[in-house]
Design a protein around this motif. Structure first.
Motif, PDB file in Angstrom:
ATOM      1  N   PRO A  89       0.852  -1.192   0.000  1.00 17.60           N
ATOM      2  CA  PRO A  89       0.000   0.000   0.000  1.00 17.60           C
ATOM      3  C   PRO A  89       0.891   1.248   0.000  1.00 17.60           C
ATOM      4  O   PRO A  89       1.920   1.287   0.681  1.00 17.60           O
ATOM      5  CB  PRO A  89      -0.786  -0.099   1.305  1.00 17.60           C
ATOM      6  CG  PRO A  89      -0.700  -1.534   1.692  1.00 17.60           C
ATOM      7  CD  PRO A  89       0.621  -2.025   1.169  1.00 17.60           C
ATOM      8  N   VAL A  90       0.498   2.243  -0.785  1.00 20.68           N
ATOM      9  CA  VAL A  90       1.246   3.489  -0.913  1.00 20.68           C
ATOM     10  C   VAL A  90       0.313   4.636  -0.520  1.00 20.68           C
ATOM     11  O   VAL A  90      -0.346   5.231  -1.373  1.00 20.68           O
ATOM     12  CB  VAL A  90       1.765   3.686  -2.356  1.00 20.68           C
ATOM     13  CG1 VAL A  90       2.641   4.934  -2.452  1.00 20.68           C
ATOM     14  CG2 VAL A  90       2.522   2.459  -2.845  1.00 20.68           C
ATOM     15  N   PRO A  91       0.218   4.943   0.770  1.00 19.92           N
ATOM     16  CA  PRO A  91      -0.729   5.977   1.186  1.00 19.92           C
ATOM     17  C   PRO A  91      -0.236   7.399   0.902  1.00 19.92           C
ATOM     18  O   PRO A  91       0.971   7.652   0.906  1.00 19.92           O
ATOM     19  CB  PRO A  91      -0.871   5.753   2.687  1.00 19.92           C
ATOM     20  CG  PRO A  91       0.358   5.036   3.093  1.00 19.92           C
ATOM     21  CD  PRO A  91       0.835   4.268   1.895  1.00 19.92           C
ATOM     22  N   GLU A 113      -6.440   7.018  -5.285  1.00 19.98           N
ATOM     23  CA  GLU A 113      -6.336   8.090  -6.273  1.00 19.98           C
ATOM     24  C   GLU A 113      -5.498   9.262  -5.778  1.00 19.98           C
ATOM     25  O   GLU A 113      -4.720   9.838  -6.528  1.00 19.98           O
ATOM     26  CB  GLU A 113      -7.721   8.574  -6.700  1.00 19.98           C
ATOM     27  CG  GLU A 113      -8.392   7.682  -7.707  1.00 19.98           C
ATOM     28  CD  GLU A 113      -7.586   7.487  -8.993  1.00 19.98           C
ATOM     29  OE1 GLU A 113      -7.069   8.476  -9.560  1.00 19.98           O
ATOM     30  OE2 GLU A 113      -7.452   6.325  -9.419  1.00 19.98           O
ATOM     31  N   ARG A 114      -5.643   9.627  -4.512  1.00 25.44           N
ATOM     32  CA  ARG A 114      -4.953  10.807  -3.996  1.00 25.44           C
ATOM     33  C   ARG A 114      -3.443  10.677  -3.947  1.00 25.44           C
ATOM     34  O   ARG A 114      -2.743  11.688  -3.867  1.00 25.44           O
ATOM     35  CB  ARG A 114      -5.481  11.163  -2.604  1.00 25.44           C
ATOM     36  CG  ARG A 114      -6.875  11.764  -2.673  1.00 25.44           C
ATOM     37  CD  ARG A 114      -7.402  12.098  -1.318  1.00 25.44           C
ATOM     38  NE  ARG A 114      -6.827  13.356  -0.828  1.00 25.44           N
ATOM     39  CZ  ARG A 114      -7.369  14.074   0.121  1.00 25.44           C
ATOM     40  NH1 ARG A 114      -8.500  13.683   0.694  1.00 25.44           N
ATOM     41  NH2 ARG A 114      -6.801  15.188   0.529  1.00 25.44           N
ATOM     42  N   VAL A 115      -2.900   9.485  -4.017  1.00 28.78           N
ATOM     43  CA  VAL A 115      -1.439   9.332  -3.971  1.00 28.78           C
ATOM     44  C   VAL A 115      -0.826   9.380  -5.370  1.00 28.78           C
ATOM     45  O   VAL A 115       0.371   9.612  -5.507  1.00 28.78           O
ATOM     46  CB  VAL A 115      -1.027   8.042  -3.233  1.00 28.78           C
ATOM     47  CG1 VAL A 115      -1.118   6.809  -4.137  1.00 28.78           C
ATOM     48  CG2 VAL A 115       0.362   8.185  -2.641  1.00 28.78           C
ATOM     49  N   LYS A 116      -1.611   9.208  -6.392  1.00 24.33           N
ATOM     50  CA  LYS A 116      -1.065   9.153  -7.752  1.00 24.33           C
ATOM     51  C   LYS A 116      -0.409  10.468  -8.162  1.00 24.33           C
ATOM     52  O   LYS A 116       0.537  10.480  -8.955  1.00 24.33           O
ATOM     53  CB  LYS A 116      -2.138   8.716  -8.732  1.00 24.33           C
ATOM     54  CG  LYS A 116      -2.533   7.260  -8.501  1.00 24.33           C
ATOM     55  CD  LYS A 116      -3.625   6.807  -9.424  1.00 24.33           C
ATOM     56  CE  LYS A 116      -3.995   5.355  -9.109  1.00 24.33           C
ATOM     57  NZ  LYS A 116      -5.053   4.871  -9.967  1.00 24.33           N
ATOM     58  N   PHE A 117      -0.866  11.582  -7.627  1.00 19.36           N
ATOM     59  CA  PHE A 117      -0.241  12.885  -7.860  1.00 19.36           C
ATOM     60  C   PHE A 117       1.219  12.835  -7.434  1.00 19.36           C
ATOM     61  O   PHE A 117       2.107  13.330  -8.129  1.00 19.36           O
ATOM     62  CB  PHE A 117      -1.020  13.953  -7.072  1.00 19.36           C
ATOM     63  CG  PHE A 117      -0.385  15.308  -7.057  1.00 19.36           C
ATOM     64  CD1 PHE A 117      -0.371  16.096  -8.204  1.00 19.36           C
ATOM     65  CD2 PHE A 117       0.183  15.824  -5.900  1.00 19.36           C
ATOM     66  CE1 PHE A 117       0.199  17.358  -8.202  1.00 19.36           C
ATOM     67  CE2 PHE A 117       0.763  17.085  -5.879  1.00 19.36           C
ATOM     68  CZ  PHE A 117       0.772  17.850  -7.039  1.00 19.36           C
ATOM     69  N   LEU A 118       1.495  12.207  -6.291  1.00 18.73           N
ATOM     70  CA  LEU A 118       2.862  12.081  -5.785  1.00 18.73           C
ATOM     71  C   LEU A 118       3.619  10.964  -6.506  1.00 18.73           C
ATOM     72  O   LEU A 118       4.776  11.128  -6.893  1.00 18.73           O
ATOM     73  CB  LEU A 118       2.846  11.771  -4.282  1.00 18.73           C
ATOM     74  CG  LEU A 118       2.111  12.743  -3.372  1.00 18.73           C
ATOM     75  CD1 LEU A 118       2.046  12.196  -1.955  1.00 18.73           C
ATOM     76  CD2 LEU A 118       2.762  14.106  -3.397  1.00 18.73           C
ATOM     77  N   ARG A 119       2.972   9.841  -6.671  1.00 19.05           N
ATOM     78  CA  ARG A 119       3.615   8.629  -7.185  1.00 19.05           C
ATOM     79  C   ARG A 119       4.125   8.795  -8.611  1.00 19.05           C
ATOM     80  O   ARG A 119       5.166   8.249  -8.980  1.00 19.05           O
ATOM     81  CB  ARG A 119       2.622   7.463  -7.106  1.00 19.05           C
ATOM     82  CG  ARG A 119       3.085   6.144  -7.728  1.00 19.05           C
ATOM     83  CD  ARG A 119       4.214   5.541  -6.924  1.00 19.05           C
ATOM     84  NE  ARG A 119       4.606   4.236  -7.393  1.00 19.05           N
ATOM     85  CZ  ARG A 119       5.569   4.005  -8.279  1.00 19.05           C
ATOM     86  NH1 ARG A 119       6.225   5.011  -8.844  1.00 19.05           N
ATOM     87  NH2 ARG A 119       5.887   2.774  -8.628  1.00 19.05           N
ATOM     88  N   TYR A 120       3.405   9.531  -9.434  1.00 18.94           N
ATOM     89  CA  TYR A 120       3.728   9.564 -10.859  1.00 18.94           C
ATOM     90  C   TYR A 120       4.183  10.921 -11.371  1.00 18.94           C
ATOM     91  O   TYR A 120       4.206  11.153 -12.579  1.00 18.94           O
ATOM     92  CB  TYR A 120       2.533   9.057 -11.666  1.00 18.94           C
ATOM     93  CG  TYR A 120       2.230   7.621 -11.355  1.00 18.94           C
ATOM     94  CD1 TYR A 120       3.116   6.612 -11.739  1.00 18.94           C
ATOM     95  CD2 TYR A 120       1.094   7.261 -10.651  1.00 18.94           C
ATOM     96  CE1 TYR A 120       2.870   5.285 -11.432  1.00 18.94           C
ATOM     97  CE2 TYR A 120       0.831   5.929 -10.344  1.00 18.94           C
ATOM     98  CZ  TYR A 120       1.727   4.954 -10.737  1.00 18.94           C
ATOM     99  OH  TYR A 120       1.482   3.643 -10.433  1.00 18.94           O
ATOM    100  N   GLY A 121       4.612  11.819 -10.483  1.00 19.77           N
ATOM    101  CA  GLY A 121       5.100  13.131 -10.919  1.00 19.77           C
ATOM    102  C   GLY A 121       6.243  13.020 -11.916  1.00 19.77           C
ATOM    103  O   GLY A 121       6.263  13.703 -12.943  1.00 19.77           O
ATOM    104  N   GLU A 122       7.205  12.169 -11.623  1.00 19.77           N
ATOM    105  CA  GLU A 122       8.345  12.019 -12.528  1.00 19.77           C
ATOM    106  C   GLU A 122       7.904  11.445 -13.868  1.00 19.77           C
ATOM    107  O   GLU A 122       8.310  11.932 -14.923  1.00 19.77           O
ATOM    108  CB  GLU A 122       9.397  11.124 -11.884  1.00 19.77           C
ATOM    109  CG  GLU A 122      10.694  11.120 -12.646  1.00 19.77           C
ATOM    110  CD  GLU A 122      11.820  10.449 -11.887  1.00 19.77           C
ATOM    111  OE1 GLU A 122      12.924  10.413 -12.450  1.00 19.77           O
ATOM    112  OE2 GLU A 122      11.621   9.960 -10.764  1.00 19.77           O
TER     113      GLU A 122
END
Length: 141
Positions: free
Chosen positions: A73-75, A118-127
Motif C-alpha cells: 500500500p502506498v498511502p 487516487e490521492r497518492v497518484k499525484f505524488l507517485r507519478y510526478g516524474e
C-alpha cells in the motif's frame, strides 16, 4: 530511520520460510507517496519509505514463483494522530476514506503489487508525468 526499515526486514526474514509453506500467503509492507518525492520537513521518513518501496520490489522478485505475494500500500497523507495536529489537516485524506478505498482496491485487484488510492497518484507519478519539480514545489510550498 533504521527501525522504520529494519523492522520490516527482520519481520520478513523471521516469517518468510513459514509463509513459503502456505498455499497462499501475503507480505504487506507500507511505503508512502513520500517514497517518490521529498517533503523537506521529513527527510528521514522520505528515505525510509523509499527504502521500504525498494525492499518490497526486491522481496517480490526473490519470491517470484512461490506462493507468497508482496503487496505494498502506498498511502498519501492520511489524517491520523501519528503526527501532532495531523488528524485535523484538511490537506490529508480522512482515515475512513483511505481504508474504504484500500479495501475496495484489494478486493477489485487481488493481484495488485502496489495499492494506490487516487490521492497518492499525484505524488507517485510526478516524474513519469514530467511534472516532478512542480509536484515537489506544491508539496513543499
Amino acid at each position: 530511520m533504521a527501525t522504520n526499515v529494519l523492522g520490516p526486514i527482520r519481520l520478513i526474514a523471521a516469517f518468510v520460510e513459514h509463509l513459503q509453506t502456505r498455499p497462499d500467503a501475503t507480505i504487506m509492507t507500507v511505503s508512502s507517496g513520500l517514497a517518490f518525492l521529498p517533503l523537506k520537513i521529513t527527510p528521514s521518513y522520505n528515505a525510509s519509505k523509499a527504502a521500504i518501496h525498494t525492499l518490497s520490489e526486491s522481496v517480490r522478485l526473490q519470491l517470484a514463483g512461490t506462493s507468497v505475494k508482496v503487496v505494498e500500500p502506498v498511502p498519501p497523507a492520511v489524517r491520523t494522530a501519528l503526527l501532532p495536529g495531523h488528524e485535523d489537516d484538511e490537506r490529508s485524506m480522512p482515515l475512513d476514506e483511505f481504508v474504504t478505498e484500500v479495501v475496495g482496491l484489494i478486493e477489485a485487484e487481488p493481484d495488485a503489487k502496489e495499492i494506490q488510492v487516487e490521492r497518492v497518484k499525484f505524488l507517485r507519478y510526478g516524474e513519469a508525468r514530467g511534472d516532478y519539480d512542480q509536484v515537489v514545489a506544491a508539496v513543499n510550498g
